[in-house]
Motif scaffolding. Structure first.
Motif, mmCIF file in Angstrom:
data_model
loop_
_atom_site.group_PDB
_atom_site.id
_atom_site.type_symbol
_atom_site.label_atom_id
_atom_site.label_comp_id
_atom_site.label_asym_id
_atom_site.label_seq_id
_atom_site.Cartn_x
_atom_site.Cartn_y
_atom_site.Cartn_z
ATOM 1 N N ILE B 348 0.846 -1.199 0.000
ATOM 2 C CA ILE B 348 0.000 0.000 0.000
ATOM 3 C C ILE B 348 0.880 1.248 0.000
ATOM 4 C CG2 ILE B 348 -1.685 1.333 1.374
ATOM 5 C CD1 ILE B 348 -2.857 -1.458 2.179
ATOM 6 N N GLU B 352 0.850 4.343 -2.627
ATOM 7 C CA GLU B 352 0.800 5.774 -2.253
ATOM 8 C C GLU B 352 1.936 6.508 -2.930
ATOM 9 O OE1 GLU B 352 -1.401 5.450 2.100
ATOM 10 O OE2 GLU B 352 0.779 5.366 2.002
ATOM 11 N N LYS B 370 -8.609 6.019 0.500
ATOM 12 C CA LYS B 370 -8.274 4.746 1.143
ATOM 13 C C LYS B 370 -9.339 4.367 2.145
ATOM 14 C CE LYS B 370 -4.197 5.637 2.828
ATOM 15 N NZ LYS B 370 -2.841 5.527 3.369
ATOM 16 N N ILE B 372 -9.146 1.282 4.751
ATOM 17 C CA ILE B 372 -8.325 0.093 5.027
ATOM 18 C C ILE B 372 -8.588 -0.418 6.414
ATOM 19 C CG2 ILE B 372 -5.961 -0.744 5.275
ATOM 20 C CD1 ILE B 372 -5.218 1.403 3.174
ATOM 21 N N THR B 408 -9.926 4.508 -5.715
ATOM 22 C CA THR B 408 -10.238 4.140 -4.338
ATOM 23 C C THR B 408 -9.602 2.801 -4.005
ATOM 24 O OG1 THR B 408 -12.421 5.094 -4.849
ATOM 25 C CG2 THR B 408 -12.159 4.032 -2.710
ATOM 26 N N LEU B 409 -8.992 2.725 -2.856
ATOM 27 C CA LEU B 409 -8.386 1.474 -2.405
ATOM 28 C C LEU B 409 -9.072 1.049 -1.139
ATOM 29 C CD1 LEU B 409 -6.063 -0.704 -2.440
ATOM 30 C CD2 LEU B 409 -4.752 0.902 -1.048
ATOM 31 N N LYS B 410 -9.577 -0.185 -1.169
ATOM 32 C CA LYS B 410 -10.228 -0.693 0.049
ATOM 33 C C LYS B 410 -9.577 -1.994 0.454
ATOM 34 C CE LYS B 410 -14.836 1.108 -1.000
ATOM 35 N NZ LYS B 410 -15.930 0.659 -1.848
#
Lengths: 355, 494
Positions: B348, B352, B370, B372, B408-410
């Motif tokens: 991750i 970034e 994010k 997370i 979007t990062l999940k």
């Protein structure tokens, strides 16, 4: 490729084994068939050989022999000799009584013989009328006749073969002289088949021989007796009667028998009636019985006629006549006296002759 | 001999059977014929055996007739009896004629001759008698009659005796024939029995040549059916029908073996080919990598970039210094972590860093959100898996769009899985392309500008290899301009 090759070999051997076995089976069946056929044929052939008539030797000429006693040793011996003599000349000698079931007399046999039209007939002669008549008939039919032992007084027979009866009588006579002292009875015995001529000749011979010694031995008396043997067994009956009915002292000291039959009968009677040695026997013919009789001392002597010679001389006579048209009127057959002394010699000679 | 063997073996089955039947039958028939013929001839001979007796009996009869008629005529002068006399005397004369008159050393033959002669004489006499009677010469005919009667008795006796003699002979012949017949019967019987048995044997042998191969064929076929292709080939005995089948069967087995071998070979060849291809690819990638790695001397790079950072600091260009630092980080990670297993947190971080670099390039265009779950940051994952996905979103999804670019990062947990979702609001991916990517058919173009070289298919493969699962990634795009969501489903490892 190799594997395949190996397999093929296996294939061949297994297939081959079957084929060979099958063929063997077939061949075996064939062999059995052939063997059975062969066996069959062999058997059939054996049988048909038996059945088929053997080829017999054929002859040019036919001769019939007629006697009073065809079956006797004496005449059989004569016959054999004649037959073998005949064979050499292409002649067949026959006794027609051989095949016949019934018994026939000599006359009847002679008649049949003539009817059978042989080339020749050899016959034991006698003095009867019938014989004369038949002889004439034979001559008429063109059959040559030769007489044996006893003659027929007729021009129609071409020759006679026999013995000198007078000499025979002399022989007997000498024997008698040797056997007896003074005052003896001598009986001369025969059957009716004998010719009276023959008989009288023998009688004369004996008588005159005995007479020559008359100074030394006196009183030897000769008698004759002829047995009528028309009936069967007549001889035996006569002899039996003789010994039964006659007193001992009246029996003859010597009996001379002029044929085989009477000799044998008297021989037996001597034993049966215990007269051996008391009654002397002079016999006729050399059958085994009679020779044994000499051996045992029952018979003192016997006369043998050379039967072979008799037979062969008959054939010789026929042959001579056939070839040349001429023949001697008389042929002499030798006789011999057999006693206990020369018996063994005689017997051995007979044996060697037979061999 | 072998020719006969071969020809015997090559007969067709029907021929063999015909032979097996025909041959012995023929033999038996032949024997029967021979035996019959012989039997017939023997019975004929048997018939003939007593013929002589018959003819003699006939003669006696005729003779009696003659004599009887003569007597009758002499007694009565009856013409019938005279006629009868002539007839019968002719008969008798004919019969007498048949008698043989050779002079031979045989009683029967001689007797025949004598009968013949006597009969001739007799007939002569009877004729004369009749004549004399007719001529009324009493004395003469009486005399002649007596003579003829005498002869008559003689002849009758002679015939009778001859008849007896012949009867004896004939009986001997008859009994020897009978015994011959019996032995023949025995021979016959034995022959039949022997041939019967041999025939049986012969037929059995023939049958064996037929059934034997068939039985082994069936047994072998059974084995082959159960899967044993290495059976022994059957022996081929002859080329009859059974032999043909056996040969064909063998060929079939060989063909099957051959086919299986070829199949195995081709499959192996294909596998080897595939292996080779894969190996090639790997080697190629390896080579590329090494080439690239060789090109980049890490120390030089970092020293260079550090110098840049220093310079930026000295010129108070903080942003520039930060930017160069971040680039150095990015490259460091890129080189170091290529083969390793890293934590999710590290990945991750890289994302970034990447976004930051991009934003600098594209002036803050890309908005990065994010969401997370902090607890999952320690999960172990292969390196270089998230950044390529983000890179794809940037290059394909949001690059040329007019509206605000959002990525979007999940990260969340779900059913024992660590789920990582990267979504953008870009142009989306058509469904067929999604399927191509997921099935590994979509290869990254190697000379892609703006690419770090690690394609999506590489990510997918490595993920699949690492986690041992095929269903590792999902790409969802609802339509054009609807954005793309890439979700990774990673099994949790404790």
């Amino acid at each position: 490729m190799n594997e395949k090759g190996r397999n093929t070999n296996n294939k061949r051997t297994r297939g081959g084994a079957f084929a060979i076995a099958a063929m063997c089976a077939v061949l075996f069946m064939l062999a059995v068939t052939v063997a059975s056929i062969y066996l069959y044929r062999a058997r059939v052939k054996a049988v048909t050989d038996e059945l088929s008539e053997a080829t017999y030797e054929t002859y040019e000429k036919y001769v019939i022999m007629v006697t009073s006693d065809d079956d006797s040793d004496f005449w059989q011996s004569v016959y054999e000799a004649a037959k073998s003599a005949g064979k050499e000349h292409g002649i067949f000698v026959d006794m027609i009584s051989d095949g016949l079931n019934a018994d026939y007399t000599k006359i009847q046999l002679f008649e049949m013989a003539i009817a059978s039209h042989p080339d020749s007939i050899i016959v034991e002669g006698d003095e009867s009328e019938e014989m004369l008549a038949l002889l004439e008939r034979a001559e008429h039919e063109g059959i040559t006749v030769v007489t044996m032992l006893n003659d027929i007084q007729s021009p129609y027979r071409v020759s006679f073969v026999g013995i000198s009866n007078y000499n025979l009588g002399q022989l007997y006579g000498y024997q008698v002289l040797g056997l007896v002292e003074e005052k003896a009875q001598v009986l001369i015995l025969s059957t009716a088949t004998i010719n009276s001529t023959t008989e009288s000749l023998i009688f004369s011979g004996v008588q005159e021989t005995v007479d020559t010694a008359a100074e030394i031995k006196q009183g030897i008396n000769l008698q004759t007796a002829v047995i009528n043997n028309d009936d069967a067994f007549a001889a035996e009956e006569y002899v039996r009667k003789l010994f039964l009915n006659t007193e001992e002292e009246e029996l003859p000291q010597v009996i001379i028998c002029l044929d085989e039959l009477t000799t044998t009968c008297v021989y037996q009677a001597l034993i049966d009636y215990n007269m051996v040695g008391q009654v002397k026997l002079l016999g006729y013919y050399d059958s085994d019985t009679i020779l044994n009789g000499i051996d045992y001392g029952v018979i003192n002597a016997t006369v043998s006629i050379n039967t072979e010679q008799l037979g062969s001389l008959c054939l010789e006579a026929l042959d001579e006549y056939a070839n040349t048209g001429y023949v001697s009127d008389y042929y002499s057959v030798e006789t011999r006296l057999i006693t206990s002394e020369n018996l063994s010699e005689y017997r051995s000679r007979e044996v060697s002759v037979d061999e | 001999m072998s020719k006969i063997r071969l020809s015997l073996g090559n007969m067709s089955v029907s021929s063999k059977m015909i032979l097996a039947f025909f041959l012995p039958t023929l033999l038996l028939f032949f024997i029967n014929l021979v035996l019959f013929v012989n039997m017939k001839s023997m019975t004929t001979s048997l018939d003939e055996v007593y013929e002589s007796n018959n003819s003699l009996a006939d003669m006696t009869e005729t003779l009696n007739q003659v004599q009887g008629n003569v007597t009758l005529y002499l007694n009565t002068r009856n013409t019938d009896s005279l006629e009868e006399y002539y007839v019968q005397s002719q008969n008798y004369s004919d019969q007498v004629e048949k008698l043989q008159d050779s002079i031979a050393d045989n009683d029967s033959i001689l007797m025949e001759r004598n009968i013949k002669k006597m009969s001739e004489e007799y007939l002569d006499l009877t004729n004369k008698t009749i004549e004399a009677k007719r001529g009324e010469n009493v004395e003469k005919y009486k005399k002649l009659y007596e003579e003829s009667e005498n002869l008559y008795t003689y002849i009758t006796t002679a015939i009778f005796s001859l008849n007896n003699e012949q009867f004896k002979n004939n009986s001997k012949s008859y009994s020897s024939m009978m015994s011959a017949l019996q032995s023949l019967e025995a021979i016959n019987m034995i022959t039949m029995v022997v041939i019967g048995f041999t025939n049986l044997l012969f037929i059995a042998l023939i049958a064996a040549t037929i059934t034997g191969p068939l039985v082994s064929l069936a047994a072998t076929a059974d084995k082959v059916g159960k899967g044993d292709f290495e059976v022994d080939l059957l022996p081929e005995i002859g080329m009859d029908e059974v032999g043909v089948v056996t040969a064909t069967f063998n060929k079939m087995i060989l063909s099957i073996r051959d086919y299986i071998n070829r199949l195995t070979e081709s499959m192996e060849a294909e596998r080897r080919l595939q292996e080779k291809e894969l190996l090639m690819e790997t080697h190629l990638k390896d080579a590329q990598l090494k080439y690239l790695q060789a090109q980049i001397n890490p120390h030089f790079l970092f020293n260079t970039l550090n110098a840049g950072v220093q310079l930026a600091m000295m010129e108070d260009a903080e942003n520039t210094g930060m930017y160069i630092q971040r680039v150095a980080d990015f490259f460091r990670y890129n080189i170091k972590k290529n083969h390793d297993v890293v934590s999710l947190g590290d990945e991750i971080e890289l994302v970034e860093t990447y976004i930051y670099i991009l934003n600098v390039r594209f002036s803050g265009d890309i908005h990065f959100r994010k969401d997370i779950d902090e607890r999952l940051l320690d999960a172990k994952v292969p390196s270089m898996i998230l950044q390529p996905i983000v890179e794809n979103s940037v290059n394909y999804g949001i690059r040329d769009i007019d509206w605000k670019k959002i990525i979007t990062l999940k990260v969340y947990g779900l059913d024992n899985m660590v789920c990582i979702s990267i979504s953008d609001n870009g142009v989306g991916i058509p469904q067929d392309k999604i399927e191509a990517i997921l099935s590994g058919q979509f290869h990254a173009q190697e000379d892609m500008v703006d690419s770090n070289g690690v394609g999506l298919d590489n990510v997918i493969n490595r993920l699949r290899l690492f986690f041992g699962e095929d269903d590792i990634m999902d790409i969802i795009s609802e339509g054009e301009d609807q954005g793309t969501e890439t979700i990774l489903y990673l099994p949790m490892q404790e």
